[in-house]
Write a protein that holds these residues in place. Structure first.
Motif, short mmCIF file in Angstrom:
data_model
loop_
_atom_site.label_atom_id
_atom_site.label_comp_id
_atom_site.label_asym_id
_atom_site.label_seq_id
_atom_site.Cartn_x
_atom_site.Cartn_y
_atom_site.Cartn_z
N ALA A 168 0.88 -1.16 -0.08
CA ALA A 168 0.03 0.09 0.09
C ALA A 168 0.85 1.14 0.07
N GLY A 169 0.42 2.13 -0.83
CA GLY A 169 1.17 3.46 -0.81
C GLY A 169 2.05 3.85 -2.29
N VAL A 170 3.06 4.78 -2.15
CA VAL A 170 3.71 5.20 -3.39
C VAL A 170 4.97 4.22 -3.41
N GLN A 171 5.37 3.57 -4.63
CA GLN A 171 6.57 3.05 -4.80
C GLN A 171 6.89 3.07 -6.14
N THR A 172 8.28 2.52 -6.63
CA THR A 172 8.54 2.47 -8.02
C THR A 172 8.38 1.21 -8.34
N LEU A 173 7.98 0.94 -9.61
CA LEU A 173 7.84 -0.38 -10.24
C LEU A 173 8.90 -0.36 -11.46
N ARG A 174 9.65 -1.38 -11.47
CA ARG A 174 10.67 -1.66 -12.45
C ARG A 174 9.93 -2.93 -13.28
N VAL A 175 9.63 -2.61 -14.67
CA VAL A 175 9.16 -3.54 -15.75
C VAL A 175 10.34 -3.97 -16.45
N TYR A 176 10.37 -5.43 -16.61
CA TYR A 176 11.62 -6.00 -17.34
C TYR A 176 10.80 -6.64 -18.63
N GLY A 177 11.51 -6.97 -19.62
CA GLY A 177 11.18 -7.57 -20.84
C GLY A 177 10.76 -6.90 -22.09
N LEU A 178 11.05 -5.63 -22.00
CA LEU A 178 11.08 -4.60 -23.17
C LEU A 178 12.21 -5.06 -24.09
N THR A 179 12.10 -4.42 -25.22
CA THR A 179 13.01 -4.85 -26.20
C THR A 179 13.88 -3.53 -26.42
N ALA A 180 15.04 -3.74 -27.10
CA ALA A 180 16.16 -2.61 -27.14
C ALA A 180 15.49 -1.52 -27.90
N GLY A 181 14.56 -1.76 -29.15
CA GLY A 181 13.79 -0.99 -30.09
C GLY A 181 12.67 -0.27 -29.20
N SER A 182 12.40 -0.63 -28.04
CA SER A 182 11.12 0.03 -27.36
C SER A 182 11.30 1.69 -27.42
N GLN A 183 10.08 2.29 -27.98
CA GLN A 183 10.15 3.72 -28.06
C GLN A 183 9.28 4.14 -26.71
N THR A 184 9.99 5.06 -26.20
CA THR A 184 9.23 5.66 -24.75
C THR A 184 7.83 6.19 -24.93
N ASP A 185 7.58 6.90 -26.10
CA ASP A 185 6.22 7.41 -26.38
C ASP A 185 4.98 6.54 -26.58
N THR A 186 5.54 5.25 -26.91
CA THR A 186 4.49 4.26 -27.39
C THR A 186 4.22 3.47 -26.21
N VAL A 187 4.93 3.42 -25.20
CA VAL A 187 4.57 2.33 -23.66
C VAL A 187 3.36 2.90 -22.85
N ARG A 188 2.66 1.68 -22.68
CA ARG A 188 1.51 1.93 -21.88
C ARG A 188 1.54 1.17 -20.83
N LEU A 189 1.04 1.27 -19.70
CA LEU A 189 1.14 0.38 -18.57
C LEU A 189 -0.15 0.45 -18.08
N TYR A 190 -0.95 -0.78 -17.91
CA TYR A 190 -2.21 -0.99 -17.32
C TYR A 190 -2.14 -1.82 -16.21
N ALA A 191 -2.82 -1.05 -15.01
CA ALA A 191 -2.84 -1.71 -13.93
C ALA A 191 -4.41 -1.95 -13.25
N GLY A 192 -4.51 -3.02 -12.30
CA GLY A 192 -5.86 -3.24 -12.03
C GLY A 192 -6.40 -2.09 -11.01
N SER A 193 -7.78 -2.18 -10.54
CA SER A 193 -8.42 -0.99 -9.86
C SER A 193 -7.59 -1.05 -8.41
N GLY A 194 -7.53 0.24 -8.11
CA GLY A 194 -7.12 0.66 -6.92
C GLY A 194 -5.45 1.11 -7.12
N VAL A 195 -5.04 1.03 -8.35
CA VAL A 195 -3.43 1.17 -8.58
C VAL A 195 -3.23 2.12 -9.69
N SER A 196 -2.82 3.24 -9.34
CA SER A 196 -2.56 4.09 -10.58
C SER A 196 -1.03 4.26 -10.73
#
Length: 171
Positions: free
Chosen positions: A30-58
């Motif tokens: 519970a609370g604020v934390q930093t999430l580190r997401v692994y599995g991206l490719t070297a060619g991933s573009q920052t402006d196209t990445v979207r992160l979706y989470a369940g309810s109660g998580v922003s």
């Protein structure tokens, strides 16, 4: 910091890119934390990445970072580079030894050399040179193998991770 390892759920390939949907799960406090997401490719573009989470998580403040945020080179890469350097120095030494054996085999300027020593030197010269060539070939083969591992490790280290600030209402 919480780590989230993802795997590909689906992918759509287009002429100029791809849409890859990755999925994973992480336990959040519970609370604020930093999430580190692994599995991206070297060619991933920052402006196209979207992160979706369940309810109660922003999620906010999505950004890319190196997997190695401390700025230091990973130990595996450092060790591989050091081993390759040591093998290259070993090859240089063996090349110098070969040249010395060949140069010292010239008895034309020596008059007081016993014939038995000359004959022994000449008889063993080929064996010594072959042993040095064998050492050089083994070191070169090992360098090639280590270079492949180094290239793979450097590619892996260059893959970005996605950092996101997560606020969870409950654990």
């Amino acid at each position: 910091m919480t780590d989230l390892y993802t795997s590909v759920k689906s992918a759509d390939i287009f002429r100029r890119g791809a849409e890859v949907i990755r999925q994973g799960s992480a336990e959040l406090c519970a609370g604020v934390q930093t999430l580190r997401v692994y599995g991206l490719t070297a060619g991933s573009q920052t402006d196209t990445v979207r992160l979706y989470a369940g309810s109660g998580v922003s999620c906010s403040n999505l950004r890319f970072a190196s997997q190695y945020t401390d700025g230091r080179e990973p130990a595996e890469i450092t060790e591989l580079k050091e081993r390759i350097g040591a093998l290259k120095r070993q090859i240089e030494v063996r090349d110098i030894q070969k040249e010395l054996w060949k140069t010292n085999g010239d008895f034309s300027a020596r008059s007081a050399q016993p014939a038995a020593e000359v004959r022994e030197y000449i008889e063993k010269l080929a064996e010594r040179l072959e042993a040095l060539d064998s050492d050089i070939a083994a070191a070169q083969k090992e360098i090639e193998e280590l270079q492949d591992r180094l290239d793979k490790a450097e590619r892996s280290a260059s893959v970005p991770v996605l950092l996101a600030d997560i606020e969870a209402a409950a654990a």
